[in-house]
Design a protein around this motif. Structure first.
Motif, short mmCIF file in Angstrom:
data_model
loop_
_atom_site.label_atom_id
_atom_site.label_comp_id
_atom_site.label_asym_id
_atom_site.label_seq_id
_atom_site.Cartn_x
_atom_site.Cartn_y
_atom_site.Cartn_z
N VAL A 88 30.43 38.27 59.73
CA VAL A 88 31.54 38.99 60.36
C VAL A 88 31.37 38.91 61.87
O VAL A 88 30.31 39.24 62.41
N ASP A 89 32.43 38.48 62.55
CA ASP A 89 32.41 38.41 64.02
C ASP A 89 32.61 39.82 64.56
O ASP A 89 33.67 40.42 64.38
N SER A 90 31.61 40.35 65.24
CA SER A 90 31.69 41.71 65.79
C SER A 90 32.60 41.79 66.99
O SER A 90 33.04 42.87 67.37
N GLY A 91 32.88 40.66 67.60
CA GLY A 91 33.68 40.66 68.83
C GLY A 91 32.82 40.70 70.07
O GLY A 91 33.33 40.70 71.18
N VAL A 92 31.51 40.76 69.90
CA VAL A 92 30.57 40.77 71.02
C VAL A 92 30.25 39.33 71.38
O VAL A 92 29.93 38.53 70.49
N ALA A 93 30.33 38.99 72.67
CA ALA A 93 29.98 37.64 73.10
C ALA A 93 28.55 37.33 72.69
O ALA A 93 27.64 38.11 72.98
N GLY A 94 28.36 36.22 72.01
CA GLY A 94 27.02 35.84 71.55
C GLY A 94 26.52 36.70 70.41
O GLY A 94 25.33 36.70 70.10
N GLY A 95 27.42 37.41 69.75
CA GLY A 95 27.03 38.34 68.70
C GLY A 95 26.27 37.72 67.55
O GLY A 95 25.31 38.30 67.04
N PHE A 96 26.68 36.53 67.13
CA PHE A 96 25.98 35.87 66.03
C PHE A 96 24.55 35.52 66.44
O PHE A 96 23.60 35.73 65.69
N GLU A 97 24.42 35.01 67.65
CA GLU A 97 23.08 34.62 68.14
C GLU A 97 22.21 35.85 68.38
O GLU A 97 21.01 35.84 68.03
N ILE A 98 22.78 36.90 68.93
CA ILE A 98 22.01 38.13 69.16
C ILE A 98 21.59 38.75 67.83
O ILE A 98 20.46 39.22 67.67
N GLY A 99 22.48 38.74 66.84
CA GLY A 99 22.15 39.26 65.52
C GLY A 99 21.01 38.50 64.87
O GLY A 99 20.09 39.10 64.29
N ALA A 100 21.06 37.17 64.96
CA ALA A 100 19.99 36.35 64.39
C ALA A 100 18.67 36.62 65.10
O ALA A 100 17.60 36.68 64.47
N LEU A 101 18.74 36.80 66.41
CA LEU A 101 17.54 37.09 67.19
C LEU A 101 16.95 38.45 66.80
O LEU A 101 15.75 38.57 66.56
N ALA A 102 17.80 39.46 66.71
CA ALA A 102 17.32 40.79 66.33
C ALA A 102 16.67 40.76 64.95
O ALA A 102 15.61 41.36 64.74
N GLU A 103 17.29 40.05 64.01
CA GLU A 103 16.73 39.96 62.67
C GLU A 103 15.36 39.27 62.69
O GLU A 103 14.41 39.72 62.05
N ALA A 104 15.25 38.19 63.43
CA ALA A 104 13.98 37.46 63.50
C ALA A 104 12.89 38.32 64.15
O ALA A 104 11.74 38.30 63.72
#
Length: 111
Positions: free
Chosen positions: A23-39
């Motif tokens: 799901v696109d949160s609408g935050v710039a770079g959200g997918f990349e930030i989410g993957a980073l937080a998870e890792a």
């Protein structure tokens, strides 16, 4: 915090993007930030290194460093609160539904 920041900046976000990688949160770079937080939270060094590189490419080195700090801080706070047996307030319980991550049974209201 994300919701408050978005409101302050008059920006629309979809909190479901916090709990779902599709799901696109609408935050710039959200997918990349989410993957980073998870890792970071899962302490996956291989995925972390890949996620850092992708995040730097998407939002820059400074924002990536802040994202790592925020993920680490949230993880620390969650562990401290869990250790102390502190659960979410009644007002905060609905956030789990918004982000698509249900609360554990121990935090649900009892009849």
């Amino acid at each position: 915090m994300l919701r408050a920041s978005a409101r302050h900046l008059d920006h629309e976000i979809d909190l479901a993007g916090v709990g779902s990688v599709v799901v696109d949160s609408g935050v710039a770079g959200g997918f990349e930030i989410g993957a980073l937080a998870e890792a970071v939270v899962l302490r996956d060094e291989v995925e972390r290194d890949i996620a850092v590189e992708r995040c730097v490419g998407a939002v820059g080195a400074e924002a990536t460093a802040r994202a790592i700090a925020v993920a680490g801080n949230f993880e620390m706070m969650n562990r401290l609160l869990d250790a102390a047996g502190v659960g979410p307030t009644v007002e905060m319980r609905s956030i789990g539904d918004l982000i698509g991550v249900p609360l554990p049974e121990r935090f649900l209201p009892r009849d």
